[in-house]
Every structure is written in C-alpha cells, then in structure tokens.
Design a protein around this motif. Structure first.
Motif, PDB file in Angstrom:
ATOM      1  N   GLU A  20      50.204  33.239  11.082  1.00 43.03           N
ATOM      2  CA  GLU A  20      50.137  32.189  11.893  1.00 43.03           C
ATOM      3  C   GLU A  20      50.890  32.147  13.226  1.00 43.03           C
ATOM      4  N   GLU A  21      50.396  31.497  14.304  1.00 40.92           N
ATOM      5  CA  GLU A  21      51.195  31.675  15.604  1.00 40.92           C
ATOM      6  C   GLU A  21      52.769  31.442  15.437  1.00 40.92           C
ATOM      7  N   PRO A  22      53.306  30.482  14.838  1.00 38.10           N
ATOM      8  CA  PRO A  22      54.576  30.527  14.809  1.00 38.10           C
ATOM      9  C   PRO A  22      55.371  31.681  14.342  1.00 38.10           C
ATOM     10  N   ALA A  23      54.768  32.542  13.495  1.00 36.62           N
ATOM     11  CA  ALA A  23      55.524  33.845  13.109  1.00 36.62           C
ATOM     12  C   ALA A  23      54.957  34.944  13.833  1.00 36.62           C
ATOM     13  N   GLN A  24      54.333  34.753  15.025  1.00 37.33           N
ATOM     14  CA  GLN A  24      53.673  35.829  15.794  1.00 37.33           C
ATOM     15  C   GLN A  24      54.799  37.043  16.158  1.00 37.33           C
ATOM     16  N   ASP A  25      55.844  36.418  17.035  1.00 36.50           N
ATOM     17  CA  ASP A  25      56.858  37.332  17.288  1.00 36.50           C
ATOM     18  C   ASP A  25      57.593  38.179  16.144  1.00 36.50           C
ATOM     19  N   ILE A  26      57.733  37.687  14.987  1.00 34.96           N
ATOM     20  CA  ILE A  26      58.141  38.490  13.914  1.00 34.96           C
ATOM     21  C   ILE A  26      57.160  39.281  13.452  1.00 34.96           C
ATOM     22  N   VAL A  27      56.077  38.891  13.321  1.00 34.19           N
ATOM     23  CA  VAL A  27      55.019  39.632  12.587  1.00 34.19           C
ATOM     24  C   VAL A  27      54.644  40.937  13.589  1.00 34.19           C
ATOM     25  N   LEU A  28      54.285  40.678  14.656  1.00 34.17           N
ATOM     26  CA  LEU A  28      54.049  41.707  15.514  1.00 34.17           C
ATOM     27  C   LEU A  28      55.144  42.682  15.887  1.00 34.17           C
ATOM     28  N   GLY A  29      56.389  41.932  15.937  1.00 37.49           N
ATOM     29  CA  GLY A  29      57.429  42.643  16.473  1.00 37.49           C
ATOM     30  C   GLY A  29      57.868  43.765  15.370  1.00 37.49           C
ATOM     31  N   VAL A  30      57.762  43.180  14.240  1.00 35.55           N
ATOM     32  CA  VAL A  30      58.159  44.239  12.810  1.00 35.55           C
ATOM     33  C   VAL A  30      56.999  45.337  12.770  1.00 35.55           C
ATOM     34  N   LEU A  31      55.662  44.946  13.187  1.00 37.66           N
ATOM     35  CA  LEU A  31      54.600  46.043  13.108  1.00 37.66           C
ATOM     36  C   LEU A  31      54.664  46.922  14.056  1.00 37.66           C
ATOM     37  N   LYS A  32      55.265  46.442  15.316  1.00 40.05           N
ATOM     38  CA  LYS A  32      55.293  47.317  16.712  1.00 40.05           C
ATOM     39  C   LYS A  32      56.352  48.374  16.391  1.00 40.05           C
ATOM     40  N   LYS A  33      57.455  47.943  15.891  1.00 45.66           N
ATOM     41  CA  LYS A  33      58.504  48.721  15.476  1.00 45.66           C
ATOM     42  C   LYS A  33      58.345  49.713  14.500  1.00 45.66           C
ATOM     43  N   ALA A  34      57.888  49.151  13.333  1.00 44.87           N
ATOM     44  CA  ALA A  34      57.886  49.973  12.085  1.00 44.87           C
ATOM     45  C   ALA A  34      56.739  51.018  12.208  1.00 44.87           C
ATOM     46  N   MET A  35      55.522  50.701  12.925  1.00 46.98           N
ATOM     47  CA  MET A  35      54.226  51.534  12.479  1.00 46.98           C
ATOM     48  C   MET A  35      54.387  52.866  13.300  1.00 46.98           C
ATOM     49  N   PRO A  36      54.628  52.983  14.577  1.00 46.29           N
ATOM     50  CA  PRO A  36      54.927  54.223  15.264  1.00 46.29           C
ATOM     51  C   PRO A  36      56.017  55.261  14.506  1.00 46.29           C
ATOM     52  N   ALA A  37      56.948  54.521  13.935  1.00 44.77           N
ATOM     53  CA  ALA A  37      58.007  55.651  13.402  1.00 44.77           C
ATOM     54  C   ALA A  37      57.221  55.953  11.832  1.00 44.77           C
ATOM     55  N   ALA A  38      56.564  54.996  11.361  1.00 48.08           N
ATOM     56  CA  ALA A  38      55.839  55.064  10.082  1.00 48.08           C
ATOM     57  C   ALA A  38      55.109  56.114  10.065  1.00 48.08           C
ATOM     58  N   VAL A  74      50.405  48.413   4.623  1.00 48.82           N
ATOM     59  CA  VAL A  74      50.512  47.540   3.419  1.00 48.82           C
ATOM     60  C   VAL A  74      51.862  47.406   2.829  1.00 48.82           C
ATOM     61  N   ARG A  75      52.628  48.508   2.776  1.00 50.69           N
ATOM     62  CA  ARG A  75      54.333  48.353   2.558  1.00 50.69           C
ATOM     63  C   ARG A  75      55.089  47.350   3.531  1.00 50.69           C
ATOM     64  N   ILE A  76      54.660  47.635   4.848  1.00 49.04           N
ATOM     65  CA  ILE A  76      55.628  46.886   5.665  1.00 49.04           C
ATOM     66  C   ILE A  76      55.167  45.472   5.583  1.00 49.04           C
ATOM     67  N   VAL A  77      54.071  45.161   5.546  1.00 42.58           N
ATOM     68  CA  VAL A  77      53.556  43.640   5.421  1.00 42.58           C
ATOM     69  C   VAL A  77      54.056  43.176   4.209  1.00 42.58           C
ATOM     70  N   GLU A  78      54.230  43.602   2.985  1.00 40.12           N
ATOM     71  CA  GLU A  78      54.578  43.226   1.576  1.00 40.12           C
ATOM     72  C   GLU A  78      56.055  43.160   1.818  1.00 40.12           C
ATOM     73  N   GLU A  79      56.730  44.186   2.392  1.00 40.01           N
ATOM     74  CA  GLU A  79      58.325  43.763   2.499  1.00 40.01           C
ATOM     75  C   GLU A  79      58.757  42.812   3.601  1.00 40.01           C
ATOM     76  N   MET A  80      57.770  42.695   4.706  1.00 36.54           N
ATOM     77  CA  MET A  80      58.129  41.540   5.656  1.00 36.54           C
ATOM     78  C   MET A  80      57.807  40.130   4.902  1.00 36.54           C
ATOM     79  N   ASN A  81      57.027  39.964   4.006  1.00 36.17           N
ATOM     80  CA  ASN A  81      56.693  38.739   3.204  1.00 36.17           C
ATOM     81  C   ASN A  81      57.888  38.597   2.355  1.00 36.17           C
ATOM     82  N   ARG A  82      58.218  39.680   1.611  1.00 37.03           N
ATOM     83  CA  ARG A  82      59.424  39.625   0.492  1.00 37.03           C
ATOM     84  C   ARG A  82      60.497  39.195   1.228  1.00 37.03           C
ATOM     85  N   CYS A  83      60.988  39.719   2.208  1.00 39.96           N
ATOM     86  CA  CYS A  83      62.260  39.329   3.191  1.00 39.96           C
ATOM     87  C   CYS A  83      62.027  37.949   3.688  1.00 39.96           C
ATOM     88  N   ALA A  84      60.818  37.226   3.958  1.00 42.08           N
ATOM     89  CA  ALA A  84      60.872  36.070   4.721  1.00 42.08           C
ATOM     90  C   ALA A  84      60.787  34.977   3.392  1.00 42.08           C
TER      91      ALA A  84
END
Ligand code: 2P0
Length: 350
Positions: free
Chosen positions: A316-334, A286-296
């Motif tokens: 939406e598909e145009p945001a795929q790289d950023i959305v999945l990129g951030v989640l992949k990077k942030a979630m394992p660490a989180a 939740v926090r990662i998605v909220e922060e992603m949206n705030r930054c965007a």
C-alpha cells in the motif's frame, strides 16, 4: 453500403494483469477452460499495456498479425477461435441490419505493440489477446459486454480473459461442458482501493524453459498435490480473497497472495518431471518480504511469482518508501548481480 476500397480501423489497449489466486490447469485444452477459478489485479496501462489496431478491407488477402513490428502466425487454433467467434457476432449484426458494410467477410490485419520492455520478462499473452479481441470488437462495433468478450479472449489465452477489465477481476471457471460460463467479472474497480501499488522485480529476462500451457497439462496429469489445490484450497481462497478486497484488508490480501503463489509453485515442484520457475534469487525476495513483514509486525508487502523467476510485490502506498527502500538495498546484495537487476514500479490506475 460497402466500399471495396475502404479500409476500416479501430484501436484498443488492454492492460497486464497479475494473478493473486493463480490459474494453473485446464479441464479442456480445446475450450481452454480452467480447473479452478482465479483472481487478478490489473496493472496501470500507463506502465504496462498492449496497444492493438485492427483493420479490415475487401482488399486484404489474408488475416495477418504484426507483433512489435514482426509478423506473427495467426493460423494457430487459438487465434482462429477468436477470429471465428468475433466474425460470427459481426455477421449476426449484419444480418439484423443489412445496411452495415459486410466486415465479417473481410480479412483482418492486426498491428500490436507492448509498451513494456521484453526484458521485463512478463508474459504478454494476457494483454495481447485481450487487446486483440477488444480491437476487433470495436472495429465490428459489437455491443457485447467485457464479460461476454472475456469468453472469447479466454480461448486465445486463459489469463487474457482477466485483462478485459481494470481493477480486481475474477475468472469464474464455470460448470458447463461448452465453456460458455467460463468468464471474467470485475470484483471491484481500481478506484475501490486507491492505495494499492505493485512493483515488478525483474530477476531474469531469460525466456522460461517450460511454457505455461505445457507446464499446466503436465501438472494436471502427474501432481498428487494438484487435485487438493484445485478442488479444495483455491475455492476457499477465492471467497476469502473477494472478502479481503471488499474490505480493503491488506493483511489478509497479502497472506492469501503469498500462500497461493507458494501453493502454485509447490504443485509445479510436485509435477513429474518437476517444474522450477522460481530460482535462488526469487527465494531471496521471498525471504526479504517475509522478514520485512515480521519486523513490521504486520504484512506491509506481498510477493507473487508467475511461470518465471520474477517477483511482483504488492503493497500500500503509505509503505512505499520502506518496501521499495528495503528491496532496492537488499536485492542487489542478495543476488550479487546488480547490473542485471532492474525494477518497474507499476502504479495501479487511479
Ligand atoms: C495466472 N499463469 O493465473 C497464471 C499463474 C501463469 C501462472 O495464466 O495456456 O498464458 O494460454 O491459457 O494464460 C499463464 O497461463 O495459459 C497463467 P494459456 P496462460 O496468471
């Protein structure tokens, strides 16, 4: 003419749906009617679906179901309600045309398989009961529309009524005492919003502690927040969500999706004793998605959680790289347990 040796078959699939306006609460446990309407997005059958073959024959001794290779009980009232309704429709058809084989009098065998791993932690009852009803309806050559069949699937599992369709689907709670108008309708086909995508973040594959059926009955009985959610909050959100979908307004779609997920988990927490479906890792998402949206500076992703800790992320598909990129990077660490972390990217149907 009927043939006592013949075995009749039909095979059907049904997709998984993930609600963006949640069903939680029943007005009748017997009819399986909900306290509020709900709305879901259907996921791609390439990624997530149940495949069911229904057979019947004069030779079969009993109704039976095999689920992912294992025998499964069909004596429960929900399965029996679906069998009875479908047989009654077939019987009416046979009465109209006596040349039809008397399939309504034969026992049924159902073989059902999910193409998604159990480890995905997804409730499979929605796709399961939808495929169950669709396969028997096809076997019986019924002309009923998906909306008419949704009334039957609802009695198997509430959320199953939404899996008779692709795209964006509303389950209208209805107002009749007999539940006949508690049905699902397609709000928009999947082709309406071709850029919509969903990713499932598997946070835990453990079986949930409180079943949806038991959990929602407990919430209705004890939560003081619940009447406001069911009677005031959700009806307004249903209309706003339909408008957001019609206008392909992702900003509003995301706001409503996240707000409704949080409202559903709030009434769970307000239940006595409290029900916890989300865990610390869910809250990190939740926090990662909220922060992603705030930054965007806008909503580029929306989270939603069902009766378990796993997240479904819409984007939406145009945001795929950023959305999945951030989640992949942030979630394992989180979460610190990347070996247990996995993800299914479920593209919506074209
Ligand atoms: C939903 N859920 O709208 C909500 C959100 C879980 C959280 O529908 O008792 O398995 O079989 O009618 O359909 C789960 O409830 O419950 C569910 P029953 P079901 O998707």
């Amino acid at each position: 003419m009927s043939d006592s040796a013949a075995v009749y078959h039909a095979t059907a699939t049904a997709p998984v749906n993930i609600a963006v306006i949640k069903y939680w609460g029943k007005t009748s446990t017997k009819l399986n009617t909900p306290t509020n309407s709900s709305l879901s997005v259907t996921l791609s059958q390439d990624d997530l679906r149940t495949l069911t073959t229904a057979s019947c024959s004069a030779q079969f001794q009993a109704d039976a179901l095999w689920l992912n290779g294992a025998p499964h009980d069909v004596s429960n009232v929900r399965s029996q309600a679906c069998f009875a309704e479908l047989r009654a429709l077939r019987k009416a058809k046979e009465d109209r045309d006596p040349s039809l084989p008397p399939l309504s009098s034969y026992k049924l065998h159902l073989v059902s398989e999910n193409n998604f791993p159990t480890a995905a932690g997804l409730a499979s009852s929605a796709a399961g009961f939808a495929a169950f009803v669709r396969a028997i309806a096809d076997l019986y050559d019924l002309e009923e529309t998906p909306t008419e069949l949704s009334r039957i699937a609802r009695q198997g599992s509430g959320s199953a009524c939404r899996s008779l369709f692709g795209g964006y689907v509303a389950w209208e709670k209805g107002s009749r005492d007999d539940g006949k108008d508690s049905i699902a309708v397609q709000v928009a086909p999947e082709s309406h919003w071709p850029t919509m995508r969903a990713a499932i973040l598997v946070i835990s594959d453990a079986k949930k502690g409180v079943s949806s059926t038991a959990g929602m009955q407990s919430t209705v009985a004890t939560s003081t927040l619940f009447p406001n959610r069911a009677n005031v909050v959700v009806p307004a959100r249903m209309e706003a969500m339909k408008k957001a979908i019609a206008e392909k307004d992702f900003e509003t779609f995301a706001d409503l999706t996240m707000a409704d997920s949080n409202s559903f988990h709030a009434v769970c927490l307000d239940t006595v004793p409290p029900i916890f479906y989300m865990n610390d890792t869910s809250r990190s998402a939740v926090r990662i998605v909220e922060e992603m949206n705030r930054c965007a500076g806008e909503n580029i992703a929306a989270y939603t959680f069902d009766a378990g800790p796993n997240a479904v992320i819409y984007y939406e598909e145009p945001a795929q790289d950023i959305v999945l990129g951030v989640l992949k990077k942030a979630m394992p660490a989180a979460i610190g347990w990347s070996d247990k972390y996995s993800k299914i990217e479920a593209k919506l149907p074209d």
